[in-house]
Design a protein around this motif. Structure first.
Motif, PDB file in Angstrom:
ATOM      1  N   LEU A   1      10.528  -3.681 -17.613  1.00 48.00           N
ATOM      2  CA  LEU A   1       9.294  -4.442 -17.762  1.00 48.00           C
ATOM      3  C   LEU A   1       8.185  -3.541 -17.241  1.00 48.00           C
ATOM      4  O   LEU A   1       8.076  -3.310 -16.038  1.00 48.00           O
ATOM      5  N   LEU A   2       7.424  -2.975 -18.166  1.00 47.53           N
ATOM      6  CA  LEU A   2       6.336  -2.071 -17.795  1.00 47.53           C
ATOM      7  C   LEU A   2       5.003  -2.792 -17.839  1.00 47.53           C
ATOM      8  O   LEU A   2       4.751  -3.584 -18.746  1.00 47.53           O
ATOM      9  N   MET A   3       4.180  -2.508 -16.857  1.00 47.46           N
ATOM     10  CA  MET A   3       2.803  -3.001 -16.847  1.00 47.46           C
ATOM     11  C   MET A   3       1.887  -1.794 -16.701  1.00 47.46           C
ATOM     12  O   MET A   3       2.285  -0.773 -16.117  1.00 47.46           O
ATOM     13  N   LYS A   4       0.679  -1.906 -17.219  1.00 43.86           N
ATOM     14  CA  LYS A   4      -0.293  -0.849 -16.971  1.00 43.86           C
ATOM     15  C   LYS A   4      -0.556  -0.796 -15.477  1.00 43.86           C
ATOM     16  O   LYS A   4      -0.636  -1.826 -14.815  1.00 43.86           O
ATOM     17  N   ALA A   5      -0.664   0.388 -14.963  1.00 44.74           N
ATOM     18  CA  ALA A   5      -0.927   0.580 -13.540  1.00 44.74           C
ATOM     19  C   ALA A   5      -2.428   0.450 -13.305  1.00 44.74           C
ATOM     20  O   ALA A   5      -3.107   1.408 -12.954  1.00 44.74           O
TER      21      ALA A   5
ATOM     22  N   GLN B   1       0.826  -1.206   0.000  1.00 44.78           N
ATOM     23  CA  GLN B   1       0.000   0.000   0.000  1.00 44.78           C
ATOM     24  C   GLN B   1       0.863   1.260   0.000  1.00 44.78           C
ATOM     25  O   GLN B   1       0.521   2.257  -0.641  1.00 44.78           O
ATOM     26  N   GLN B   2       2.008   1.212   0.681  1.00 42.79           N
ATOM     27  CA  GLN B   2       2.920   2.356   0.715  1.00 42.79           C
ATOM     28  C   GLN B   2       3.439   2.680  -0.683  1.00 42.79           C
ATOM     29  O   GLN B   2       3.549   3.843  -1.071  1.00 42.79           O
ATOM     30  N   VAL B   3       3.759   1.639  -1.468  1.00 41.36           N
ATOM     31  CA  VAL B   3       4.209   1.839  -2.851  1.00 41.36           C
ATOM     32  C   VAL B   3       3.136   2.568  -3.644  1.00 41.36           C
ATOM     33  O   VAL B   3       3.411   3.552  -4.342  1.00 41.36           O
ATOM     34  N   GLU B   4       1.910   2.091  -3.547  1.00 39.32           N
ATOM     35  CA  GLU B   4       0.815   2.697  -4.301  1.00 39.32           C
ATOM     36  C   GLU B   4       0.590   4.146  -3.886  1.00 39.32           C
ATOM     37  O   GLU B   4       0.346   5.001  -4.735  1.00 39.32           O
TER      38      GLU B   4
ATOM     39  N   GLU C   1       2.935   6.223  -2.474  1.00 39.32           N
ATOM     40  CA  GLU C   1       4.083   7.049  -2.872  1.00 39.32           C
ATOM     41  C   GLU C   1       4.107   7.318  -4.369  1.00 39.32           C
ATOM     42  O   GLU C   1       4.477   8.413  -4.802  1.00 39.32           O
ATOM     43  N   LEU C   2       3.745   6.313  -5.174  1.00 39.11           N
ATOM     44  CA  LEU C   2       3.758   6.483  -6.626  1.00 39.11           C
ATOM     45  C   LEU C   2       2.423   6.975  -7.175  1.00 39.11           C
ATOM     46  O   LEU C   2       2.318   7.308  -8.350  1.00 39.11           O
ATOM     47  N   GLN C   3       1.405   6.995  -6.342  1.00 40.00           N
ATOM     48  CA  GLN C   3       0.043   7.407  -6.730  1.00 40.00           C
ATOM     49  C   GLN C   3      -0.454   6.580  -7.916  1.00 40.00           C
ATOM     50  O   GLN C   3      -0.913   7.126  -8.927  1.00 40.00           O
ATOM     51  N   ILE C   4      -0.322   5.264  -7.766  1.00 38.92           N
ATOM     52  CA  ILE C   4      -0.753   4.316  -8.795  1.00 38.92           C
ATOM     53  C   ILE C   4      -1.465   3.140  -8.137  1.00 38.92           C
ATOM     54  O   ILE C   4      -1.466   3.009  -6.918  1.00 38.92           O
ATOM     55  N   VAL C   5      -1.997   2.274  -8.973  1.00 33.44           N
ATOM     56  CA  VAL C   5      -2.524   0.989  -8.540  1.00 33.44           C
ATOM     57  C   VAL C   5      -1.617  -0.073  -9.140  1.00 33.44           C
ATOM     58  O   VAL C   5      -1.366  -0.067 -10.352  1.00 33.44           O
ATOM     59  N   LEU C   6      -1.101  -0.960  -8.314  1.00 31.61           N
ATOM     60  CA  LEU C   6      -0.289  -2.058  -8.831  1.00 31.61           C
ATOM     61  C   LEU C   6      -1.190  -3.141  -9.410  1.00 31.61           C
ATOM     62  O   LEU C   6      -2.267  -3.402  -8.864  1.00 31.61           O
TER      63      LEU C   6
END
Length: 135
Positions: free
Chosen positions: A90-94, A25-28, A30-35
């Motif tokens: 390796l990019l994925m859609k967020a 959740q911290q990653v999401e 900080e990056l303001q994205i959805v993994l």
């Protein structure tokens, strides 16, 4: 679903302790994205993966690498989940339901149809771990 068979893949050199829900959740935040759900599941098995042909980022590395390479600026709507140990991300859609990645050069912009694309789980469960296998 990602299972413990990941431990038996020849290309996997090192696995780590699982990430916590709070770390993810911290990653999401900080990056303001959805993994993507499939990547969240991987993190719950191993917080990152060191492979002989690719590295998948831990929660800490997700933040550092996406900020360093300004992924959300140059490829809005995407998240870099790893690299090929040689200049490609390796990019994925967020998006929660994203299921494939695109292999994009460090000097990338938004991924396009010419980029190498593969289904994340198929690639992860392969015996070779080669992100270029469907080129």
């Amino acid at each position: 679903m990602i299972r413990t068979e990941l431990y038996s893949k020849a290309w996997v050199m090192e696995l780590y302790e699982p990430a916590t829900v709070g770390e993810i959740q911290q990653v999401e935040q900080e990056l303001q994205i959805v993994l993507p759900k499939v990547y969240r599941e991987l993190l719950c098995v191993s917080n990152g993966v060191l492979g002989n042909l690719a590295t998948l980022y831990s929660t800490e590395d997700l933040v550092e690498m996406n900020k360093t390479y300004e992924v959300q600026i140059f490829a809005p709507g995407y998240v870099s989940v790893g690299n090929d140990n040689g200049g490609y991300h390796l990019l994925m859609k967020a998006e929660q339901e994203a299921v494939h990645f695109q292999l994009v050069s460090d000097g990338y912009g938004v991924p396009n149809e010419n980029d190498v694309t593969d289904y994340f789980l198929s690639w992860l469960n392969s015996d070779e771990g080669n992100p270029w296998r469907n080129e």
